[in-house]
Every structure is written in structure tokens, then in C-alpha cells.
Design a protein around this motif. Structure first.
Motif, PDB file in Angstrom:
ATOM      1  N   LEU A 138       0.835  -1.197   0.000  1.00  0.00           N
ATOM      2  CA  LEU A 138       0.000   0.000   0.000  1.00  0.00           C
ATOM      3  C   LEU A 138       0.873   1.252   0.000  1.00  0.00           C
ATOM      4  N   ASP A 139       0.468   2.234  -0.774  1.00  0.00           N
ATOM      5  CA  ASP A 139       1.245   3.468  -0.917  1.00  0.00           C
ATOM      6  C   ASP A 139       0.947   4.404   0.246  1.00  0.00           C
ATOM      7  N   SER A 140       1.426   4.020   1.413  1.00  0.00           N
ATOM      8  CA  SER A 140       1.190   4.808   2.621  1.00  0.00           C
ATOM      9  C   SER A 140       2.430   4.783   3.498  1.00  0.00           C
ATOM     10  N   GLU A 141       2.757   5.936   4.091  1.00  0.00           N
ATOM     11  CA  GLU A 141       3.896   5.999   5.003  1.00  0.00           C
ATOM     12  C   GLU A 141       3.542   5.489   6.393  1.00  0.00           C
ATOM     13  N   ILE A 142       2.252   5.282   6.650  1.00  0.00           N
ATOM     14  CA  ILE A 142       1.808   4.728   7.927  1.00  0.00           C
ATOM     15  C   ILE A 142       2.360   3.317   8.085  1.00  0.00           C
ATOM     16  N   ILE A 143       2.787   2.978   9.284  1.00  0.00           N
ATOM     17  CA  ILE A 143       3.350   1.651   9.532  1.00  0.00           C
ATOM     18  C   ILE A 143       2.221   0.712   9.928  1.00  0.00           C
ATOM     19  N   ASN A 144       1.882  -0.199   9.010  1.00  0.00           N
ATOM     20  CA  ASN A 144       0.757  -1.095   9.282  1.00  0.00           C
ATOM     21  C   ASN A 144       0.831  -2.324   8.379  1.00  0.00           C
ATOM     22  N   ALA A 145       0.186  -3.375   8.833  1.00  0.00           N
ATOM     23  CA  ALA A 145       0.038  -4.603   8.053  1.00  0.00           C
ATOM     24  C   ALA A 145      -1.219  -5.296   8.539  1.00  0.00           C
ATOM     25  N   PHE A 146      -1.943  -5.926   7.647  1.00  0.00           N
ATOM     26  CA  PHE A 146      -3.172  -6.609   8.034  1.00  0.00           C
ATOM     27  C   PHE A 146      -3.562  -7.598   6.954  1.00  0.00           C
ATOM     28  N   ALA A 147      -4.571  -8.395   7.252  1.00  0.00           N
ATOM     29  CA  ALA A 147      -5.024  -9.423   6.314  1.00  0.00           C
ATOM     30  C   ALA A 147      -6.540  -9.457   6.280  1.00  0.00           C
ATOM     31  N   LEU A 148      -7.070  -9.716   5.103  1.00  0.00           N
ATOM     32  CA  LEU A 148      -8.491  -9.961   4.930  1.00  0.00           C
ATOM     33  C   LEU A 148      -8.702 -11.461   4.769  1.00  0.00           C
ATOM     34  N   PRO A 149      -9.888 -11.960   5.090  1.00  0.00           N
ATOM     35  CA  PRO A 149     -10.150 -13.385   4.863  1.00  0.00           C
ATOM     36  C   PRO A 149     -10.007 -13.730   3.386  1.00  0.00           C
ATOM     37  N   GLY A 150      -9.644 -14.956   3.117  1.00  0.00           N
ATOM     38  CA  GLY A 150      -9.483 -15.379   1.735  1.00  0.00           C
ATOM     39  C   GLY A 150      -8.061 -15.285   1.229  1.00  0.00           C
ATOM     40  N   GLY A 151      -7.123 -14.827   2.076  1.00  0.00           N
ATOM     41  CA  GLY A 151      -5.721 -14.802   1.666  1.00  0.00           C
ATOM     42  C   GLY A 151      -5.232 -13.477   1.120  1.00  0.00           C
ATOM     43  N   TYR A 152      -5.838 -12.372   1.515  1.00  0.00           N
ATOM     44  CA  TYR A 152      -5.406 -11.042   1.065  1.00  0.00           C
ATOM     45  C   TYR A 152      -4.573 -10.395   2.171  1.00  0.00           C
ATOM     46  N   VAL A 153      -3.291 -10.178   1.888  1.00  0.00           N
ATOM     47  CA  VAL A 153      -2.352  -9.648   2.877  1.00  0.00           C
ATOM     48  C   VAL A 153      -1.813  -8.309   2.390  1.00  0.00           C
ATOM     49  N   TYR A 154      -1.727  -7.341   3.309  1.00  0.00           N
ATOM     50  CA  TYR A 154      -1.329  -5.981   2.951  1.00  0.00           C
ATOM     51  C   TYR A 154      -0.184  -5.499   3.837  1.00  0.00           C
ATOM     52  N   LEU A 155       0.778  -4.831   3.193  1.00  0.00           N
ATOM     53  CA  LEU A 155       1.870  -4.161   3.892  1.00  0.00           C
ATOM     54  C   LEU A 155       1.948  -2.731   3.376  1.00  0.00           C
ATOM     55  N   THR A 156       2.170  -1.786   4.259  1.00  0.00           N
ATOM     56  CA  THR A 156       2.427  -0.425   3.801  1.00  0.00           C
ATOM     57  C   THR A 156       3.923  -0.273   3.534  1.00  0.00           C
ATOM     58  N   ARG A 157       4.267   0.650   2.646  1.00  0.00           N
ATOM     59  CA  ARG A 157       5.693   0.876   2.388  1.00  0.00           C
ATOM     60  C   ARG A 157       6.361   1.476   3.626  1.00  0.00           C
ATOM     61  N   GLY A 158       5.574   2.132   4.488  1.00  0.00           N
ATOM     62  CA  GLY A 158       6.119   2.633   5.744  1.00  0.00           C
ATOM     63  C   GLY A 158       6.600   1.504   6.633  1.00  0.00           C
ATOM     64  N   LEU A 159       5.858   0.411   6.650  1.00  0.00           N
ATOM     65  CA  LEU A 159       6.274  -0.746   7.446  1.00  0.00           C
ATOM     66  C   LEU A 159       7.512  -1.400   6.848  1.00  0.00           C
ATOM     67  N   ILE A 160       7.535  -1.533   5.536  1.00  0.00           N
ATOM     68  CA  ILE A 160       8.698  -2.145   4.884  1.00  0.00           C
ATOM     69  C   ILE A 160       9.955  -1.350   5.208  1.00  0.00           C
ATOM     70  N   ALA A 161       9.828  -0.014   5.230  1.00  0.00           N
ATOM     71  CA  ALA A 161      10.981   0.842   5.514  1.00  0.00           C
ATOM     72  C   ALA A 161      11.485   0.667   6.941  1.00  0.00           C
ATOM     73  N   LEU A 162      10.616   0.279   7.858  1.00  0.00           N
ATOM     74  CA  LEU A 162      11.019   0.092   9.249  1.00  0.00           C
ATOM     75  C   LEU A 162      11.762  -1.227   9.458  1.00  0.00           C
ATOM     76  N   CYS A 163      11.570  -2.185   8.556  1.00  0.00           N
ATOM     77  CA  CYS A 163      12.284  -3.464   8.665  1.00  0.00           C
ATOM     78  C   CYS A 163      13.774  -3.255   8.422  1.00  0.00           C
ATOM     79  N   ASN A 164      14.585  -4.074   9.073  1.00  0.00           N
ATOM     80  CA  ASN A 164      16.036  -3.987   8.917  1.00  0.00           C
ATOM     81  C   ASN A 164      16.613  -5.095   8.058  1.00  0.00           C
ATOM     82  N   ASN A 165      15.844  -6.141   7.825  1.00  0.00           N
ATOM     83  CA  ASN A 165      16.346  -7.243   7.012  1.00  0.00           C
ATOM     84  C   ASN A 165      15.176  -8.085   6.515  1.00  0.00           C
ATOM     85  N   GLU A 166      15.501  -9.091   5.720  1.00  0.00           N
ATOM     86  CA  GLU A 166      14.480  -9.943   5.115  1.00  0.00           C
ATOM     87  C   GLU A 166      13.733 -10.765   6.158  1.00  0.00           C
TER      88      GLU A 166
END
Length: 314
Positions: free
Chosen positions: A96-124
Motif C-alpha cells: 500500500l502506498d502509505s507511510e503509515i506503519i501497518n500490516a493486516f489481512a483480509l479473509p481469503g488470503g489477502y495480505v497488505y503491507l504499507t511501504r512505511g512498514l517495509i521501511a522500518l524493517c532492517n532485514n528480510e
């Protein structure tokens, strides 16, 4: 007398239908292997996910379209899914094109990450931990559990409201039921953490990096509140649907100590390479802060920010 007989007739009929529904809806949870009652089928989960997918994307600023990064997320996510109890289920991973740090899932296998959260990660491994946690919500069928519990709570509340015939007591029953549902949601978060550790271990990732990411989240939250001159203490833990970060960290560390990979994957170099060039901070289409000015080209506005103010563009 007639009303009392009618109440008990209604109660007996409702209990009979509830028992019948219980036996017809009993299923095995694929992630835990335990029997549970579910009033939502897997087909309904898939349908809900498809229906809500576009709505959720629009609420979070749209999709962040960077093909190489998306392929990278897909590869990690699908690898983790292959280690789960639903290896053949199709998952859709969205940045998701958002600087907010968030991740969530919808039923049925839909998973979302914001680019803000990805930026906070330090490694794979940290990124894998977030993905594994959200996958755990899907494999654990947490949305179906929440739906089933809500239906059951409403059923009991309706029965008691008929028998008691006391509005104030009925409201109290409803409030207590709501608290119980929220408490169960916290249990689901802990279960998703446990499933995430399981999937990370099977995939060969360093499980402790999941705890390290949560520590980063905790420090980031404290820093953000200090910048906004807000109280850094958690004051609403009782009614929160998620446990506090410190509790989550302790839980994950406890789980991580039980598992040991000989050569765990950290993947720092490849992670930094894949996110190189990723947009950081606010999206230009939402306006940007440049120096002491806020600029929004789409709305054609520009103004100077007051001194000693913390500006948050929402």
C-alpha cells in the motif's frame, strides 16, 4: 402467564436451533488441528476478501506500484505459505502506498503491507516475520472465528433480553459480551504470532528477528508520541484489540527460544538491495513538507508551517 409461556417456547426453539447449528458447523481448524464451530465457510471468506480488496486499497492511498519490490514480497510471502497448513491456497500480497506503519489481512488470503512498514524493517527475516504473522491470521481462520463469536454473542443477548425484560440489564449483558469478544481478539493475535514463528522456522528464517522488529515498532511509537508531545504510556490496554508491543515481544521471544535453525536466514544485504529507491515518507499526491512549508501540487496550495508545531498530514 401467556407471555411467560411464549418466552419459554421461544427459548426452547432457539436452543434447539443453536444445538443443531453447532453440530452442523463443527470443523477442524487447519492451523491448530482443533475442532471449532464456524458459521462462515471458506468460500464465504474468499468472497469477502475479493469484495473488500478494492475498498481497502482506496482507503490507504492505493497500491505502491514497483514491480521488482512487489515480486520480492510475493516470493517471500508464497514461500512462507508453502510451509503453512494451506500450502495450495492462493494468497494476494499488496504493498500500500502509505507511510503509515501497518500490516493486516483480509479473509481469503489477502495480505497488505504499507511501504512505511517495509521501511522500518532492517532485514528480510523481519519482513518475513510480518508476512508470516498475517498469513497466520488467514490460516487460523480468525475472521471466521470473529464472525461466529459475534453471531453467538448476539444470539445469547437476544435470548436474555426476552427472558429478563430489563433494558438496563440487557445493555450490561451486551457490554460484557463486547469485552469478551475483544479479549478473544487478543488471543488471536498471540496465536498468529505462534503460527508466524512456526512458518519462519520451517522456512529457515531467524525467528528472533520477529521480536527485533516489534522492538523497533515499540521504539518508533514512543518516538512518534514524543514528537507530538503525547503521553508515551499505554492507557487503553484493557479495551485494546491487540496486546501492547512489549507483551507481544516477550511472547515472541519465548516462542523463539524453543526453536533453533543451524544457519538461519537474515537476508540484510538482499533486503536493502530490493528496497533501494523505494519512496519514503508521504506520497507527493497527498502533499509534502519541504523545509517549513506544506505543498500540495494537486490542490495547488502552499503555506508556511507555524514554528514549534508538529505537522501530521492525514
Amino acid at each position: 402467564m401467556y407471555l411467560n409461556n411464549l418466552k419459554y417456547y421461544f427459548l426452547k426453539k432457539t436452543l434447539f436451533l443453536s444445538i443443531l447449528l453447532f453440530f452442523q458447523s463443527c470443523q477442524i481448524n487447519p492451523a491448530t488441528g482443533e475442532k471449532e464451530v464456524s458459521l462462515m465457510s471458506t468460500e464465504e471468506e474468499d468472497s469477502i476478501g475479493r469484495r473488500e480488496h478494492k475498498k481497502l486499497i482506496s482507503q490507504f492511498g492505493g497500491i505502491y506500484r514497483e514491480k521488482e519490490l512487489q515480486n520480492y514480497i510475493n516470493s517471500i510471502g508464497n514461500f512462507l505459505v508453502s510451509t503453512s497448513e494451506l500450502p495450495n491456497k492462493k494468497f494476494t500480497f499488496t504493498i500500500l502506498d502509505s507511510e503509515i506503519i501497518n500490516a493486516f489481512a483480509l479473509p481469503g488470503g489477502y495480505v497488505y503491507l504499507t511501504r512505511g512498514l517495509i521501511a522500518l524493517c532492517n532485514n528480510e527475516a523481519q519482513l518475513a516475520g510480518v508476512l508470516a504473522h498475517e498469513i497466520g491470521h488467514v490460516t487460523g481462520r480468525h475472521a471466521a472465528q470473529r464472525y461466529t463469536r459475534t453471531i453467538g454473542t448476539n444470539l445469547v443477548t437476544n435470548i436474555l433480553s426476552v427472558l429478563i425484560n430489563n433494558p438496563s440489564l440487557g445493555n450490561l449483558v451486551g457490554q460484557g459480551a463486547g469485552l469478551y469478544v475483544l479479549s478473544y481478539s487478543r488471543s488471536q493475535e498471540i496465536e498468529a504470532d505462534k503460527l508466524a514463528v512456526r512458518y519462519m522456522s520451517r522456512a529457515g528464517f531467524a525467528e528472533e528477528e520477529m521480536a527485533n522488529f516489534l522492538r523497533s515498532m515499540e521504539r518508533y511509537t514512543v518516538l512518534s508520541k514524543k514528537m507530538q508531545n503525547k503521553d508515551t504510556n499505554n492507557t487503553s490496554d484493557l479495551l485494546s484489540t491487540h496486546p501492547s508491543s512489549s507483551k507481544r515481544v516477550r511472547q515472541v521471544i519465548s516462542e523463539s527460544k524453543l526453536i533453533n535453525n543451524a544457519r538461519p536466514i537474515y537476508g540484510k544485504e538482499i533486503f536493502l538491495k530490493k528496497i533501494n529507491g523505494m519512496r519514503f515518507g508521504q506520497s507527493p499526491k497527498e502533499g509534502v513538507i519541504f523545509g517549513d512549508h506544506f505543498i500540495h501540487n494537486g490542490l495547488e496550495i502552499k503555506f508556511k508551517l507555524p514554528e514549534d508545531f508538529f505537522f501530521l498530514n492525514t
